[in-house]
Design an enzyme around this catalytic site. Structure first.
Site, PDB file in Angstrom:
ATOM      1  CG  HIS A 338      -1.969  -0.448   0.927  1.00  0.00           C
ATOM      2  ND1 HIS A 338      -3.219  -0.551   0.795  1.00  0.00           N
ATOM      3  CD2 HIS A 338      -1.916  -2.261   1.327  1.00  0.00           C
ATOM      4  CE1 HIS A 338      -4.042  -1.975   0.470  1.00  0.00           C
ATOM      5  NE2 HIS A 338      -3.111  -2.351   0.886  1.00  0.00           N
ATOM      6  CE  LYS A 531      -7.436  13.780  -0.194  1.00  0.00           C
ATOM      7  NZ  LYS A 531      -6.838  12.366  -0.369  1.00  0.00           N
ATOM      8  NE  ARG A 532      -4.914   9.881   9.656  1.00  0.00           N
ATOM      9  CZ  ARG A 532      -4.650   8.892  10.835  1.00  0.00           C
ATOM     10  NH1 ARG A 532      -5.262   8.274  11.146  1.00  0.00           N
ATOM     11  NH2 ARG A 532      -3.648   9.072  11.847  1.00  0.00           N
ATOM     12  CE  LYS A 537      -3.536  10.755   2.927  1.00  0.00           C
ATOM     13  NZ  LYS A 537      -4.385  10.013   1.898  1.00  0.00           N
ATOM     14  CB  THR A 639     -10.336   4.930  -2.352  1.00  0.00           C
ATOM     15  OG1 THR A 639      -9.874   4.852  -0.702  1.00  0.00           O
ATOM     16  CG2 THR A 639      -9.808   3.442  -2.272  1.00  0.00           C
ATOM     17  CE  LYS A 643     -14.576   6.363   0.085  1.00  0.00           C
ATOM     18  NZ  LYS A 643     -13.438   6.577   1.661  1.00  0.00           N
TER      19      LYS A 643
END
Ligand SMILES: *Cc1c(COP(=O)(O)O)cnc(C)c1O
Length: 795
Positions: A338, A531-532, A537, A639, A643
């Site tokens: 991952h 998101k986290r 990110k 992911t 969504k």
């Protein structure tokens, strides 16, 4: 009754309503579970066992009602009783047994396994406390325990008869001359007891099972010492066992390295494998064809000890030879990687394994010796290669490399998007790909369209039903039908999709008002990054753009600004200082921007606390713009990106992870792509990247950084962001400065399109239409065919 009692009264009645509804579903779930077990036992088909330390399930009631075709009855009954259906559903606590994407993926997979009729079990741990609850105090994150079992779970089926003993520590004894079999005599044992959640399939009576292990003491209470008043001593045994399932490790992308975590991982692995072997023996009597009947999938390396524990059980407990045991294990095991980030790659000090799992360490050594001999024969004279692929890292404190163990023992290893899988074999696993090129492949992630569209967005769901018929939730490729003949999108359809979006935005605006007391306009562009919180990110890049936009508005308030509401949500790992500082900065900037009278509706910035599956279910349907802006090469798949697009948001994103395949499916011209490519990032790093050059050359960037650095957003503490600014100026590990200008240009293109509502609406429809590929049903079909070689029994 006093006024103060009224809300409590109502709480109780909604809560009991929710429980009554869950109870009403249980007998049917139990019935379907028994039918599925009987079918699978009879058919003797291969079963899939998905091992994961995380399952981020969220709530279960709406999904159960939907699967059991009871949603309509429920809504009617709730209305009749004077309740808002959604208020009843909101009383259920999220099952947050996961941190983020990896755990949510496991939850989507269970939904698809059930729906596709795959004989399957998910195996995990029954954490007493799930992902922490995030509160915000003075703009800073505070963590609070997530006591999700406070009132018990309405969905659990306790299975006290399904229990296994799991050992720790102790010593290893020889067991018969010349035999490979040895006997492990653990110093401690705990009991693992199964607690099942039934995962219903959609459009089928078949179900999957999420089996969660709870640890308890194997020792009866030491009554003698208890009677002598030595309560602490008597309680010790219990505590020692029960602490194993107290709490989920709340870090999403660095390795914990703690003794308790290693114990948790072994508890999962050992109980699950014993359970599989017991079931296999009950059905087949012999272990002769074990490897053909069980597929054991490792969700990242957290369950990698499966390789050693399966070997131990077969060798020591069941008397198989090494070659037999190895053949079964290799046939059964497969592994998904991952992340490529080195800080997330699991290794365990040999010293810890020696102490806690001495027999497993022996087995790892034996696997390693045989493996290295094979490599040496294939690539003679390459000592460096042997050093790199060895299961043991010999530099410094000796450590076992769990990814290497997983690769060596698995028959298949996959990444989670095309780019990630390519980078995986080009970078971290390049040596292994040279040894076994056929072992590596890709299976791109997906999400379940039931939860992430049909259930969370009934307004859009109704539009799709009308346009496509009602089969799309289990046949997501049907979405392609939203684009008509001659590549046209009907204006009526666009209007209907826009109306659904509008009502979802009103729902989110109401939530923001209720939670934060901030009023945002549903006419504004809802620009969302949830998101986290993680440096890779790049929530910080988003904040830099917000500040820049704020400065531009203040400099020219009369210009025709496209009004924007920028929405953040996400948790930072409790020890992750840089991530927490980003949360603080968002709040500091929000305070300044939201209270500036020159700005008004032109720009609002909000941070919704306690990001969770349930919060995501409200946010995703209401987004206009989805921020997927990781440094290229760092986000394995994502992911959340799927969504959003499924719910009609447009994506502003880098050429990273599954963004790439999404853009290709939707059409690049309908995506806002910007920034460096993964190989450009790498090349720049190799040449020596200097963020200061960008700071000096780009006046807009300079103004933003100077504003943060001078304390404009933290007037009471002007050096609050000194470390953050210095880290950007000196290193900028994730290359925010290099991508800043391109990001701002892409945001300008977003504004341009949003000024043309019909064109924006058409683009949104084209995005939805291109998302058929990203159903987790497609993902699970690929796993089942290529990796697990297991049957689908879609009835
Ligand atoms: C989907 C999801 C994630 C993963 O989001 P990414 O943007 O892919 O990192 C994390 N947390 C929750 C609650 C989710 O629903």
């Amino acid at each position: 009754m006093s006024n103060k009692d009224v809300p409590t009264q109502q709480f109780n009645s909604l809560e009991s309503w929710m429980r009554a509804c869950a109870d009403a579903c249980r007998p049917e779930l139990a019935q379907r579970w028994h039918e599925t077990q009987a079918q699978d036992a009879r058919s003797g088909q291969r079963r899939v066992h998905y091992l994961s330390m995380e399952f981020l399930m969220g709530r279960a009631l709406r999904n159960a009602l939907d699967a059991l075709n009871l949603s309509g009855d429920f809504d009617a009954a709730a209305r009749k009783a004077g309740h808002e259906g959604s208020a009843v559903l909101d009383r259920e606590a999220d099952a947050a047994l996961g941190n983020g994407g990896l755990g949510r993926l496991a939850a989507c997979f269970l939904d698809s396994m059930a729906t596709l009729g795959l004989p399957s079990f998910g195996y995990g741990l029954r954490y007493e406390y799930g992902m922490f609850q995030q509160r915000i105090q003075d703009g800073a994150q505070i963590e609070q325990p997530d006591d999700w079992l406070r009132a018990g779970s309405p969905w659990e089926f306790a299975r006290p008869e399904i229990r296994y003993t799991v050992g720790f520590g102790g010593r290893v004894e020889a067991d018969g001359p010349g035999s490979m079999a040895r006997r492990w005599v653990p110093a401690e044992t705990v009991r693992a007891t199964a607690h099942d959640m039934v995962i219903p399939g959609h459009g089928t009576r078949r179900v999957s099972t999420l089996r969660l292990w709870k640890a308890s003491s194997t020792m009866p209470l030491d009554y003698a010492s208890f009677s002598r008043g030595e309560h602490a001593g008597a309680a010790q045994q219990r505590l020692q066992a029960e602490r194993l399932n107290w709490v989920l490790y709340p870090d999403d992308s660095t390795q914990a390295g703690r003794d308790l975590r290693l114990r948790q991982e072994f508890l999962l692995v050992s109980a699950s494998l014993q359970d599989m072997i017991a079931r296999h023996l009950a059905e087949h009597r012999t272990l002769d064809r074990l490897g053909d009947h069980i597929a054991v999938h490792l969700n990242d390396t957290h369950p990698a000890l499966s390789a050693a524990e399966l070997m131990r059980l077969l060798l020591d407990e069941h008397g198989l030879s090494w070659d037999e045991a190895y053949a079964h294990a290799h046939k059964a095991l497969s592994y998904t990687n991952h992340t490529l980030m080195p800080e997330a790659l699991e290794t365990w000090p040999v010293r810890m394994l020696e102490e806690l799992l001495p027999r497993h360490l022996e087995i790892i050594y034996e696997i390693n010796a045989r493996f290295l001999a094979e490599v040496a024969a294939k690539f003679p004279g390459d000592a460096e290669l042997l050093r790199r692929v060895s299961l043991i890292d010999e530099q410094g404190e000796r450590r076992a490399r769990m990814a290497n163990l997983s690769i060596v023992m698995s028959h298949y290893v996959n990444g989670v998007s095309a780019l990630h899988s390519d980078l995986m074999v080009e970078t971290i696993f390049a040596d292994f790909a040279r040894i076994w090129p056929e072992r590596f492949g890709n299976v791109t992630n997906g999400v379940t369209p039931r939860r992430w569209l049909a259930q969370c967005n009934p307004a859009l769901g109704a539009v799709l039903d009308k346009q496509l018929g009602d089969q799309w939730p289990t046949r997501l490729d049907d979405l392609g039908g939203l684009v008509g003949k001659g590549n046209k999108v009907s204006p009526t359809l666009i209007k209907a999709v826009q109306a659904a979006k509008r009502s979802n935005k009103e729902r989110l605006a109401e939530l923001i008002r209720r939670e934060l007391g901030i009023s945002v306009s549903p006419d504004s562009l809802f620009d969302v990054q949830v998101k986290r919180i993680h440096e890779y990110k790049r929530q910080l890049l988003n904040v830099l753009h917000v500040i820049s936009r704020y400065q531009a508005i203040v400099a020219n308030p009369q210009a025709e600004w496209v009004p924007r509401t920028v929405i953040f949500a996400g948790k930072a790992a409790s020890a992750y200082v840089a991530a927490k500082s980003i949360i603080r900065l968002i709040h500091d900037v929000a305070r300044v921007v939201n209270s500036d009278p020159r700005v008004g509706d032109k720009l609002k910035l909000v941070f919704l606390p306690n990001y969770s599956v349930s919060l995501a279910e409200v946010i995703m349907p209401a987004a206009d713009l989805s921020e997927q802006i990781s440094t290229a090469g760092t986000e394995a798949s994502g992911t959340g990106n799927m969504k959003f697009a499924l719910n009609g948001a447009l994506t502003i994103g880098t050429w990273d992870g599954a963004n790439i395949e999404m853009a290709e499916n939707v059409g690049r011209e309908h995506f806002f792509i910007f920034g460096l490519l993964a190989d450009e990032v790498q090349r720049m790093k190799n040449l020596g990247y200097d963020p200061r050059l960008y700071y000096e050359e780009n006046a807009r960037l300079r103004a933003v950084i100077d504003a943060i650095g001078s304390g404009q957003f933290s007037p009471g503490e002007t050096d609050r962001y000194r470390a953050l600014v210095e880290s950007l100026m000196n290193r900028d590990q994730y290359m925010l400065f290099a991508d800043f200008a391109a990001y701002c240009d892409a945001q300008a293109r977003v504004d341009e399109l949003f000024r043309q509502p019909a064109l924006w609406g058409e683009t949104a429809v084209r995005n939805i239409a291109g998302m058929g590929f990203f159903s987790s049903d497609r993902t699970i079909r690929e796993y089942a065919e290529r990796i697990w070689r297991a049957p689908l029994n879609r009835a």
